[in-house]
Design an enzyme around this catalytic site. Structure first.
Site, PDB file in Angstrom:
ATOM      1  N   ASN A   9      41.492  46.590  48.828  1.00 47.38           N
ATOM      2  CA  ASN A   9      41.525  47.422  47.624  1.00 47.38           C
ATOM      3  C   ASN A   9      40.239  48.247  47.616  1.00 47.38           C
ATOM      4  O   ASN A   9      39.169  47.715  47.324  1.00 47.38           O
ATOM      5  CB  ASN A   9      41.611  46.507  46.393  1.00 47.38           C
ATOM      6  CG  ASN A   9      41.513  47.272  45.087  1.00 47.38           C
ATOM      7  OD1 ASN A   9      41.565  48.496  45.069  1.00 47.38           O
ATOM      8  ND2 ASN A   9      41.354  46.541  43.994  1.00 47.38           N
ATOM      9  N   LYS A  11      39.343  50.545  45.633  1.00 47.97           N
ATOM     10  CA  LYS A  11      38.913  50.935  44.274  1.00 47.97           C
ATOM     11  C   LYS A  11      38.493  52.404  44.277  1.00 47.97           C
ATOM     12  O   LYS A  11      39.098  53.203  44.995  1.00 47.97           O
ATOM     13  CB  LYS A  11      37.806  49.984  43.782  1.00 47.97           C
ATOM     14  CG  LYS A  11      38.216  48.515  43.935  1.00 47.97           C
ATOM     15  CD  LYS A  11      37.321  47.543  43.241  1.00 47.97           C
ATOM     16  CE  LYS A  11      37.849  46.130  43.469  1.00 47.97           C
ATOM     17  NZ  LYS A  11      37.050  45.106  42.800  1.00 47.97           N
ATOM     18  N   HIS A  97      45.630  44.776  38.157  1.00 47.40           N
ATOM     19  CA  HIS A  97      44.270  44.372  38.555  1.00 47.40           C
ATOM     20  C   HIS A  97      43.424  44.160  37.302  1.00 47.40           C
ATOM     21  O   HIS A  97      43.574  44.881  36.311  1.00 47.40           O
ATOM     22  CB  HIS A  97      43.647  45.448  39.455  1.00 47.40           C
ATOM     23  CG  HIS A  97      42.385  44.971  40.093  1.00 47.40           C
ATOM     24  ND1 HIS A  97      41.190  44.948  39.421  1.00 47.40           N
ATOM     25  CD2 HIS A  97      42.139  44.461  41.330  1.00 47.40           C
ATOM     26  CE1 HIS A  97      40.265  44.436  40.225  1.00 47.40           C
ATOM     27  NE2 HIS A  97      40.811  44.139  41.387  1.00 47.40           N
ATOM     28  N   GLU A  99      40.503  44.974  36.591  1.00 45.31           N
ATOM     29  CA  GLU A  99      39.755  46.172  36.145  1.00 45.31           C
ATOM     30  C   GLU A  99      40.663  47.102  35.346  1.00 45.31           C
ATOM     31  O   GLU A  99      40.217  47.761  34.407  1.00 45.31           O
ATOM     32  CB  GLU A  99      39.146  46.881  37.365  1.00 45.31           C
ATOM     33  CG  GLU A  99      37.984  46.070  37.926  1.00 45.31           C
ATOM     34  CD  GLU A  99      37.737  46.241  39.416  1.00 45.31           C
ATOM     35  OE1 GLU A  99      38.238  47.202  40.019  1.00 45.31           O
ATOM     36  OE2 GLU A  99      37.028  45.378  39.983  1.00 45.31           O
ATOM     37  N   GLU A 169      43.240  36.358  41.430  1.00 43.76           N
ATOM     38  CA  GLU A 169      41.877  36.868  41.471  1.00 43.76           C
ATOM     39  C   GLU A 169      41.110  36.383  40.240  1.00 43.76           C
ATOM     40  O   GLU A 169      41.217  36.997  39.158  1.00 43.76           O
ATOM     41  CB  GLU A 169      41.889  38.399  41.482  1.00 43.76           C
ATOM     42  CG  GLU A 169      42.581  38.987  42.684  1.00 43.76           C
ATOM     43  CD  GLU A 169      42.045  40.370  43.017  1.00 43.76           C
ATOM     44  OE1 GLU A 169      41.585  40.550  44.146  1.00 43.76           O
ATOM     45  OE2 GLU A 169      42.053  41.247  42.136  1.00 43.76           O
ATOM     46  N   GLY A 175      33.686  40.964  42.758  1.00 42.08           N
ATOM     47  CA  GLY A 175      32.504  41.804  42.897  1.00 42.08           C
ATOM     48  C   GLY A 175      31.212  41.137  42.451  1.00 42.08           C
ATOM     49  O   GLY A 175      30.186  41.794  42.305  1.00 42.08           O
ATOM     50  N   SER A 215      35.310  38.321  45.969  1.00 43.06           N
ATOM     51  CA  SER A 215      34.165  38.105  46.864  1.00 43.06           C
ATOM     52  C   SER A 215      34.559  37.387  48.154  1.00 43.06           C
ATOM     53  O   SER A 215      33.801  36.567  48.668  1.00 43.06           O
ATOM     54  CB  SER A 215      33.044  37.357  46.133  1.00 43.06           C
ATOM     55  OG  SER A 215      32.599  38.129  45.029  1.00 43.06           O
ATOM     56  N   GLY A 236      38.101  43.452  48.076  1.00 42.15           N
ATOM     57  CA  GLY A 236      37.472  44.662  47.539  1.00 42.15           C
ATOM     58  C   GLY A 236      36.357  45.135  48.453  1.00 42.15           C
ATOM     59  O   GLY A 236      36.579  45.784  49.472  1.00 42.15           O
ATOM     60  N   GLY A 237      35.112  44.786  48.110  1.00 42.41           N
ATOM     61  CA  GLY A 237      33.931  45.282  48.817  1.00 42.41           C
ATOM     62  C   GLY A 237      34.011  45.173  50.336  1.00 42.41           C
ATOM     63  O   GLY A 237      33.690  46.131  51.056  1.00 42.41           O
TER      64      GLY A 237
HETATM   65  P1  PGA Z   1      35.817  41.931  45.671  1.00 41.37           P
HETATM   66  O1  PGA Z   1      37.077  42.536  44.887  1.00 41.37           O
HETATM   67  O2  PGA Z   1      36.346  41.446  47.015  1.00 41.37           O
HETATM   68  O3  PGA Z   1      34.855  43.081  45.822  1.00 41.37           O
HETATM   69  O4  PGA Z   1      35.298  40.818  44.849  1.00 41.37           O
HETATM   70  C1  PGA Z   1      38.344  41.948  44.958  1.00 41.37           C
HETATM   71  C2  PGA Z   1      39.324  42.720  44.118  1.00 41.37           C
HETATM   72  O5  PGA Z   1      38.974  43.190  43.035  1.00 41.37           O
HETATM   73  O6  PGA Z   1      40.496  42.892  44.519  1.00 41.37           O
END
Ligand code: PGA
Length: 253
Positions: A9, A11, A97, A99, A169, A175, A215, A236-237
């Site tokens: 993802n 983002k 998600h 967010e 999640e 994050g 993470s 994500g990251g």
């Molecule tokens: P993250 O994000 O791996 O940066 O923690 C995961 C996500 O929001 O799908």
């Protein structure tokens, strides 16, 4: 057996050319890796979708959108429908998600409708659920996640539910560098699979891919993915770098 899936993802990261470059790097790294049994998905921002679809064509890499609007068309400035995503060559859509829930006030009714809109176009929803920190600390995580799944997915027929990928999640792990332990992930995934089995039956539950997100990194993916009810990850990251992302894709035992 559920399909193994690792989905990135992105983002709100990467310009169009940066996104194309990342997918080129990913294709090169995957060609050297031993991961042909893993479904690999990237989720760029809307503006990059068509270029990323072209770059990924003919490779192991599949493409997802990060969101969708539930209506088919109309006066919804800046929104994008499932039909439009399909016409851009997208195969998956991330829905719900945390967010989107937190910053854009998406609620259970919207999310259930988005799931329907995506399935109606033959696309695969990557449905996100998860508890916040206080809910975990008070021991309410199963009730929260079960409630989300019930309100947002249990209206589906068996045939439609079979198309859904679930991503657990924990919001406190997204994050933040805090990862759920492999045992915490396994406990929740086993709960989700059992909850799905009660509604849709054991066969469908066994075939449902349940991904972990929050993470997840090359350094912790192997332990998390070794758990029996973890079928992959939503990343994500660490999905913004081809080497890290492939490190996660190749972390299955
Ligand atoms: P993250 O994000 O791996 O940066 O923690 C995961 C996500 O929001 O799908």
């Amino acid at each position: 057996m559920a399909r193994k899936i690792v989905a990135g993802n992105w983002k709100m990261n990467k310009t169009v050319s940066e996104g194309v470059q990342l997918v080129e790097e990913l294709k090169n790294e995957l060609a050297k890796a031993n991961a042909s049994d893993v479904t690999v998905v990237v989720s760029p921002p809307y503006v990059s979708l068509t270029e990323v679809v072209k770059t990924a064509a003919g490779s192991q890499v599949e493409v997802s959108a990060q969101n969708v609007h539930q209506e088919a068309s109309g006066a919804y400035t800046a929104e994008v429908s499932a039909d439009m995503l399909k016409s851009a060559g997208v195969g998956y859509v991330i829905i719900g998600h945390s967010e989107r829930r937190e910053y854009f006030a998406e609620n259970a009714v919207d999310i259930a409708k988005k799931i329907d809109a995506v399935i109606a176009q033959g696309l695969t929803p990557i449905y996100c659920c998860g508890e916040v920190k206080e809910e975990r600390e008070s021991g309410n995580q199963n009730a929260i996640v079960g409630g989300q799944i019930k309100d947002e997915l249990f209206h589906l027929s068996d045939a439609d539910f079979e198309k859904v990928v679930i991503a657990y999640e924990p919001v406190w792990a997204i994050g933040t560098g805090l990862t759920a332990s492999a045992d915490q992930a396994q406990d929740m995934h086993a709960f989700i699979r059992g909850f799905v089995a009660d509604k849709f039956g054991k066969v469908i539950a066994k075939e449902t891919s349940i991904l972990y997100g929050g993470s997840c990194k090359p350094t912790n993916a192997a332990e998390i993915f070794s758990k029996p009810d973890v079928d992959g990850g939503l990343i994500g990251g660490a999905a913004l770098n081809a080497t890290d992302f492939v490190g996660i894709i190749t972390a299955f035992n």
